[in-house]
Design a protein around this motif. Sequence first.
Motif, PDB file in Angstrom:
ATOM      1  N   LEU B 550       0.811  -1.219   0.000  1.00 40.47           N
ATOM      2  CA  LEU B 550       0.000   0.000   0.000  1.00 40.47           C
ATOM      3  C   LEU B 550       0.850   1.277   0.000  1.00 40.47           C
ATOM      4  O   LEU B 550       0.318   2.369   0.107  1.00 40.47           O
ATOM      5  CB  LEU B 550      -0.961  -0.006   1.182  1.00 40.47           C
ATOM      6  N   PRO B 553       2.727   3.635  -5.323  1.00 40.19           N
ATOM      7  CA  PRO B 553       1.741   4.541  -5.929  1.00 40.19           C
ATOM      8  C   PRO B 553       0.903   3.868  -7.005  1.00 40.19           C
ATOM      9  O   PRO B 553      -0.231   4.273  -7.243  1.00 40.19           O
ATOM     10  CB  PRO B 553       2.601   5.668  -6.523  1.00 40.19           C
ATOM     11  N   LYS B 554       1.458   2.834  -7.646  1.00 40.50           N
ATOM     12  CA  LYS B 554       0.669   2.142  -8.674  1.00 40.50           C
ATOM     13  C   LYS B 554      -0.487   1.382  -8.022  1.00 40.50           C
ATOM     14  O   LYS B 554      -1.590   1.328  -8.564  1.00 40.50           O
ATOM     15  CB  LYS B 554       1.565   1.193  -9.473  1.00 40.50           C
ATOM     16  N   VAL B 555      -0.215   0.786  -6.863  1.00 40.02           N
ATOM     17  CA  VAL B 555      -1.302   0.090  -6.145  1.00 40.02           C
ATOM     18  C   VAL B 555      -2.371   1.098  -5.729  1.00 40.02           C
ATOM     19  O   VAL B 555      -3.577   0.865  -5.907  1.00 40.02           O
ATOM     20  CB  VAL B 555      -0.757  -0.649  -4.905  1.00 40.02           C
ATOM     21  N   LEU B 556      -1.923   2.232  -5.194  1.00 39.79           N
ATOM     22  CA  LEU B 556      -2.882   3.246  -4.745  1.00 39.79           C
ATOM     23  C   LEU B 556      -3.687   3.793  -5.925  1.00 39.79           C
ATOM     24  O   LEU B 556      -4.911   3.951  -5.840  1.00 39.79           O
ATOM     25  CB  LEU B 556      -2.148   4.369  -4.010  1.00 39.79           C
ATOM     26  N   ALA B 557      -2.987   4.044  -7.041  1.00 38.99           N
ATOM     27  CA  ALA B 557      -3.700   4.514  -8.237  1.00 38.99           C
ATOM     28  C   ALA B 557      -4.714   3.462  -8.667  1.00 38.99           C
ATOM     29  O   ALA B 557      -5.855   3.780  -9.016  1.00 38.99           O
ATOM     30  CB  ALA B 557      -2.701   4.797  -9.349  1.00 38.99           C
ATOM     31  N   ILE B 559      -6.250   1.315  -6.786  1.00 39.45           N
ATOM     32  CA  ILE B 559      -7.386   1.312  -5.852  1.00 39.45           C
ATOM     33  C   ILE B 559      -8.366   2.432  -6.211  1.00 39.45           C
ATOM     34  O   ILE B 559      -9.586   2.231  -6.221  1.00 39.45           O
ATOM     35  CB  ILE B 559      -6.886   1.445  -4.403  1.00 39.45           C
ATOM     36  N   PHE B 560      -7.830   3.616  -6.531  1.00 41.26           N
ATOM     37  CA  PHE B 560      -8.713   4.708  -6.936  1.00 41.26           C
ATOM     38  C   PHE B 560      -9.508   4.324  -8.188  1.00 41.26           C
ATOM     39  O   PHE B 560     -10.719   4.538  -8.265  1.00 41.26           O
ATOM     40  CB  PHE B 560      -7.897   5.980  -7.246  1.00 41.26           C
TER      41      PHE B 560
END
Lengths: 736, 736
Positions: B550, B553-557, B559-560
């Motif tokens: 988490l 940033p690719k994982v967070l992107a 998730i969005f």
Amino acid sequence: MSMNYFYVVPLASLFALGFAFYFFKRMMRESEGTEKMKTIAQYVREGAMSYLKQQYKVVALVFAVLVLIFSVMAYFGLQNNWVPFAFLTGGFFSGLAGFFGMKTATYASARTTNAARKSLNKGLQIAFRSGAVMGLVVVGLALLDISVWYLILDHFIENADTGHKLIMITTTMLTFGMGASTQALFARVGGGIYTKAADVGADLVGKVEAGIPEDDPRNPATIADNVGDNVGDVAGMGADLYESYCGSILSTAALGASAFISNPAMQQKAVFAPMIIAAVGVFLSIFGIFLVRTKEDADMKMLMKALNRGVNTSAFFIAIFTFVILFLLGFENWIGLSFSVIAGLLAGIVIGQGTEYFTSHSYKPTRRIAESSQTGPATVIISGMGSGMISTVIPVVSIVFAILISYLSPLGFDIKNMLSAENIGMGLYGIAIAAVGMLSTLGITLATDAYGPIADNAGGNAEMCGLEPEVRKRTDALDALGNTTAATGKGFAIGSAALTALALLASYMEEIRIGLLRLGDTVLEFADGNTVEVAKASLIDFMNYFQVTLMNPKVLAGIFIGSMMAFLFCGLTMNAVGRAAQKMVEEVRRQFREIKGILTGEAVPDYARCVSISTKGAQHEMLLPSLLAIIIPILVGITMGVSGVMGLLAGGLGSGFVLAVFMANSGGAWDNAKKYIEEGNLGGKGSDAHKAAVVGDTVGDPFKDTSGPSLNILIKLMSMVSIVMAGLTVSWSLLG
Amino acid sequence: MSMNYFYVVPLASLFALGFAFYFFKRMMRESEGTEKMKTIAQYVREGAMSYLKQQYKVVALVFAVLVLIFSVMAYFGLQNNWVPFAFLTGGFFSGLAGFFGMKTATYASARTTNAARKSLNKGLQIAFRSGAVMGLVVVGLALLDISVWYLILDHFIENADTGHKLIMITTTMLTFGMGASTQALFARVGGGIYTKAADVGADLVGKVEAGIPEDDPRNPATIADNVGDNVGDVAGMGADLYESYCGSILSTAALGASAFISNPAMQQKAVFAPMIIAAVGVFLSIFGIFLVRTKEDADMKMLMKALNRGVNTSAFFIAIFTFVILFLLGFENWIGLSFSVIAGLLAGIVIGQGTEYFTSHSYKPTRRIAESSQTGPATVIISGMGSGMISTVIPVVSIVFAILISYLSPLGFDIKNMLSAENIGMGLYGIAIAAVGMLSTLGITLATDAYGPIADNAGGNAEMCGLEPEVRKRTDALDALGNTTAATGKGFAIGSAALTALALLASYMEEIRIGLLRLGDTVLEFADGNTVEVAKASLIDFMNYFQVTLMNPKVLAGIFIGSMMAFLFCGLTMNAVGRAAQKMVEEVRRQFREIKGILTGEAVPDYARCVSISTKGAQHEMLLPSLLAIIIPILVGITMGVSGVMGLLAGGLGSGFVLAVFMANSGGAWDNAKKYIEEGNLGGKGSDAHKAAVVGDTVGDPFKDTSGPSLNILIKLMSMVSIVMAGLTVSWSLLG
């Protein structure tokens, strides 16, 4: 590096507060108009202040309990001794920002009406400059709080090693963000429930049943409605953005302290950079505020142009100055970092434009909603919700681009090593500083936002005092302008909340590091026998150690709970508005029935009773959702540990952001679809289409002014609570 | 282990199909009643079949394109050669299940009406046994597809090493799930748009404007409305659950093959276990179906009891038998694994009960919504949405408990090492088998579900033929019972979708392993210089290698984007219903205006025209949302790689699950709030409260029957697409 650079921060703070005071004084010199106008303004002012006092009482109680808990935690070594104090000042200043803003707004509305009797431009000047008081108070108090705490902690925290001292300072300062968040949540939720209970109640009986226009003095709920605009849109919004502003600066500082730990020459500068960008932003905001002026006989378009000139000039110059600031501070990658800031700024602008497209009736989506009103209220609701859901694409894509670019740009787009131990800190620092970029010109963007409810109240005052139609037309024009700027303002509020929450996510892991060190755990032992020193571990090391991966069932469980929290919170606030509005409807119906002569204008309604119903409703209903936002992250922490909390925050952020955009845009579009019909389209006022559109607007009220904006704070507050409770989470949790 | 155990699977399949045929034949022997009843039934049947043919044409086109793409991928070694075929059969069988179910339902409705002329019990028997045809066809075809493919792949796939051969077989079989998903998505979305365009259109003009009752033959859209129940609720639901059923069994098998790779003695058994549990569930379902019988003069309560007896007996015995099966198969941790299955079963039941509580008008939430109708449509919408959002708590908490318990229980609650390389595979196998547990008695739970629209259509038939009030009362009672069982059914559909999607998330990583091996990447090289063999790497190794944490940033992107997908998809389908319904409204208004004598019953409306409007609307509108669900995961894969895809899936799952529950429950509650008023409460039919409640019900239609249920498939389909495209994602991605 000497501390010289730093002093621009308190200086900017004093400038902001000074100009706020100057604008306030100048506004107070204007006349409030006729006796009747003064009386009405007085009613609204008293209602707003009495509500705010009530709210502060409840909040004070919650703060007392929380400070007690933090003191106990500090006593047992789970937190440092500064936390309770930092928490308190955060809450106090956030409340103060809301208080000053609201005070100004309630003094300004009648004065705006009176100025509008002369010209549109005069009205704009008063309303906008009063909004500027709010904007400048927020940034001024925020920078003051930051400066003072920095100086105090710099003086008192003892640590042989400068690097770790800065980490201690910045992570401690972060905790005053939780105070601000908590205050902001109550302000947004309580204010939001108050305003919409009054608004929905007033509309349902007044407009729909009795057929009298908005803000008609015969409607008993009309004063409560005007009070609501102040406590919800002004005080609530002020506390909210105070919090985002502090949160973004402080989390950037904390991430900077950690990312540059091995480079002492740059570490202090990385901590100061977000503060200095914000400080320069303050000067540019003041400059921008003075640019908002137009000719005496200006029309709407020219007013809009004047406002845009102010906002855009500030934004443009902060983009330029960022390069200068980061270059002067001596960052090697100053160009890359500057582009992070610009990515944040651009994302804010694009989100604002997207909001405008999906909520203004100059464009197709809102017109289609208006057209669907011809087949009744059901199709209005369906198409409004559909359109709002689709509108989430632009903000999400903007944020995704902002995340990726602001992360990669300081690394020189070194995609291959973007997640190496050396790079991750810098990348996250880039994301955090993008949020600072988005909020750097808050002084002026918030002014355009706070201006809206002042213009709205000015219109209410004109209507209630029965002023000439020409005046009412001018205040309507000011109000319409306010709706447009509010759309952009909401874009910034929501976008900055998302980026700030991301920065807080990273800061949370920094707090976990501090928590471990405080417990005396100096080494991370991995399953494969490898060890890493806690003090030197990278965030990727922590991710691996706590296994914060998407195959960890605790992370997945956390994501589910986080997503649920966004919906639960909205559901509770929606129902709260529904219940409080129903009580208002019953009261207004009772007054129409029992007080003879209200509808003919021969008797005065009992305004105070409606004000007190909204106040009680808001007090009563705001507690449960607010407490849940505080308690759930703690519960998840002590059951599922660090990985569960990270899942909770990520899930809450993803769902909460999208849900907030959806609710804000559906609500805004319904509002404007109704206005579109009222302008004479599709049958105009009084037609069946109009009645259907009023249903949409009423449903949209809690969407856009209660539940939606409260979500901004929910996602930040959950992070803040986790940050403050990090010490507890690392010391014990049920499932590790 | 010999293959002996395995043969229970095809045997169960043949049993299921045999009994389905038997129930179908017995139903067909009954009379369809009067000439008029036959004619109406014939209309509905023809409308449904002509729609289905249209839909299959569009789907065939999409399948042709996808098969071409997969063939190209197979040619370039990015997938194995079996994938295009597996994909095709999955789609074909899923479509077949919907087709048979719908065929049966359209034959059964008039026969149910006719039987209801004799007694309530006779009506129940026909409707329920016809629903059972659907249930048994779905499980029968699913197990047939699974058995045949297993035998084919076992024969043809050559691999010296049995362990890896089983991995190859199970991961290949998984890809026929994508065929089933794709078919199901079109069926749900197309059917959902069809049915609600007709329903909303019929209600808006018929009930609201013309003031004629539901299913009145004078309403031109009434046949289309009845057709809609069949294409949406029967064919759509069948394809949906076919897909969940296959998906849960296949992903469990794939995870079993991988978790037990180092224990050849158990590996084959771990692959067979979910199939055998499902097979035994088939026999128990058939047993349960025969238990659903009651006395000739039975009342509603006894009918409900009869249904519950069947469902609960099957569920109880599958819980017992699971212990026996897993013990006989020789699992060391058979007790722990059995509790995983039970956790899944219990979660399904609790979610169903929660749905019942939040949607039945016997309980407070729905009554409160009904009460809020007294202050107009706006408060109905606000309180219904609020209540639906709050109702997400029970399903989320149930799923969280199910996840944690089904993961930990096979590990003997070894919390400390729950994520060790040895344990993670077993834990995920536990989650997957919990989904199998939830769906094991699908044969009977789906029967109670498919029974609903049959009873609904039977009521329509009675109304349109003007049968005696007594008959209509009986069909209403059957319909009401159907609404209650539908609530439980929806709980299972949604809960199983979530658990299946979680299992697919894990399976995705297995496909990534296969993809790497196919590319010749046999070793994972970590940043710290460590290496792990791809074939032996644990899922945690993959998580670390691809940095699916988490802080990435690719994982967070991702998730969005995943969270956005759920909303975008809902928005598009909501708008589609709105648009198609508006066309229907215009057509009905036109007919009322132009065909003289419709409202007096002297002229026959042009039913066919309305059927064709719904058909065209659905065809036209289903394409964009469905294609997005396929294209976005591919796009995310080629831009942000494995970590981005994992974020997308997790974000989509979290938001999608909660959003689906919210929409289903709000919709159900509005429906029943309206029924509560129609039963004579709060002013009864025709009152203002009733009119407000009808608005709520109309808004709820696309919520509960189009957007909500389609989300179930969205979250599974996005996983399936990612699984099939895994080869492409690992071979190249922009940021990855």
